[in-house]
Design an enzyme around this catalytic site. Structure first.
Site, PDB file in Angstrom:
ATOM      1  N   THR A 171       0.811  -1.210   0.000  1.00 45.72           N
ATOM      2  CA  THR A 171       0.000   0.000   0.000  1.00 45.72           C
ATOM      3  C   THR A 171       0.851   1.269   0.000  1.00 45.72           C
ATOM      4  OG1 THR A 171      -1.313  -1.302   1.508  1.00 45.72           O
ATOM      5  CG2 THR A 171      -1.873   1.015   1.321  1.00 45.72           C
ATOM      6  N   VAL A 200     -10.637  -8.164   0.396  1.00 44.41           N
ATOM      7  CA  VAL A 200     -10.327  -6.815   0.882  1.00 44.41           C
ATOM      8  C   VAL A 200      -9.355  -6.946   2.050  1.00 44.41           C
ATOM      9  CG1 VAL A 200     -11.275  -4.698   1.872  1.00 44.41           C
ATOM     10  CG2 VAL A 200     -12.616  -5.987   0.205  1.00 44.41           C
ATOM     11  N   GLY A 222       1.231  -3.367   5.028  1.00 46.41           N
ATOM     12  CA  GLY A 222       1.679  -4.715   5.347  1.00 46.41           C
ATOM     13  C   GLY A 222       0.663  -5.724   4.866  1.00 46.41           C
TER      14      GLY A 222
HETATM   15  N1  GLY Z   1      -1.930  -3.903   2.835  1.00 47.31           N
HETATM   16  C1  GLY Z   1      -2.540  -4.152   1.608  1.00 47.31           C
HETATM   17  C2  GLY Z   1      -3.349  -5.344   1.563  1.00 47.31           C
HETATM   18  O1  GLY Z   1      -3.100  -6.310   2.300  1.00 47.31           O
HETATM   19  O2  GLY Z   1      -4.261  -5.377   0.781  1.00 47.31           O
END
Ligand code: GLY
Length: 288
Positions: A171, A200, A222
């Site tokens: 991200t 998600v 993460g």
């Molecule tokens: N941190 C992004 C995801 O796991 O979708």
């Protein structure tokens, strides 16, 4: 609460995700400078994090907007989110065919809802005038083919090695403090390496991938499932409310994760800012 108008020091922080290297440091700097300039001209923390996130989404080396990772099906479904000191939120999940998911999240913020997902999010984006855009790149298609081959051949490394092998870029995110003392946070992602359609992670989940309120703002990066389990961003926010410096709160939060679980967090409060990651992470910060 009463919103004061004492001019505050400005703070802007951006990151390119847990696992990102110095190769994309320029992206965090470029995005951060765009955000800081907005703050410097008297713009809101919300405008600053949106401005910075658009720059990060437009950099095809990063896993957000253009350059988002493909799911196992070959689809790209993106998540993005925003929250500010007033606890106003705008989140989208599994959004397809849009150049800048963060702009769609900003539109959601103007509605009575705070989270729109899947086909409804796509329809909402079109209704707001977002034209179809394919965020796929040659690099992300090659990465997807590699993932599919390893799945077919059952050539899966152990959990931690798996992430290392696939050159994790997670991200992107930003947090800011503006001259009026308001905070904002934003996130955007193409998700993680092995994903089913509709999955998600933490990125658009309030309290997990992000949190903001009157005392500060937090953005996390993460492995989504792990971040949601510990409600990471709210955990960091609550430590700041308890009087801990953002750096101390960020550092302490990493103790919630195994050492080989790539996790990062950025946070801002009126005491300053914090950046922590248990692996590499390209980030940029400015106070002024
Ligand atoms: N941190 C992004 C995801 O796991 O979708």
């Amino acid at each position: 609460m009463v919103w004061g108008f004492t001019l505050m020091a400005l703070i802007m922080i951006t990151h390119c995700g847990a696992g990102s290297t110095e190769k994309v440091l320029d992206a965090s700097e470029k995005a951060g400078k765009v955000g800081f300039e907005i703050l410097n001209k008297g713009g809101s923390a919300l405008d600053a994090v949106v401005g910075a996130t658009i720059v990060l989404e437009d950099d095809e080396r990063l896993n957000a907007g253009t350059g988002s990772r493909l799911r196992l099906s070959g689809k790209i479904q993106m998540d993005a989110s925003l929250m500010d000191s007033k606890r106003d939120c705008g989140c989208v999940a599994a959004l397809e065919g849009v150049k800048n998911p963060i702009k769609v999240a900003r539109e959601v913020m103007k509605t009575p809802h705070l989270f729109i997902a899947g086909e409804g999010a796509n329809e909402f984006a079109r209704s707001k005038g977002f034209e179809y855009y394919d965020p796929k790149t040659d690099r992300t298609v090659r990465a997807w083919e590699k993932v599919r081959k390893r799945l077919r051949e059952k050539d899966l490394p152990s959990w931690a090695e798996k992430w290392e092998d696939y050159d994790v870029r997670d991200t992107v995110g930003a947090v800011a403090l503006d001259s009026r003392g308001w905070f904002a946070t934003s996130n955007s992602t193409g998700g993680t390496t092995f994903m089913l359609d509709g999955r998600v992670g933490d990125t658009p989940v309030i309290g997990a991938g992000l949190y903001a309120a009157e005392k500060g703002a937090v953005s996390a990066t993460g492995i989504g499932e792990e971040i949601v389990r510990v409600v990471l961003s709210k955990w960091v926010y609550d430590r700041m409310v308890d009087g801990r410096h953002p750096q101390d709160a960020c550092d302490a939060s990493l103790e919630l994760f195994e050492k080989d679980m790539p996790t990062g967090v950025i946070a801002v409060s009126k005491d300053g800012y914090g950046v922590s990651c248990n692996t590499k992470m390209a980030w940029w910060a400015r106070e002024g």
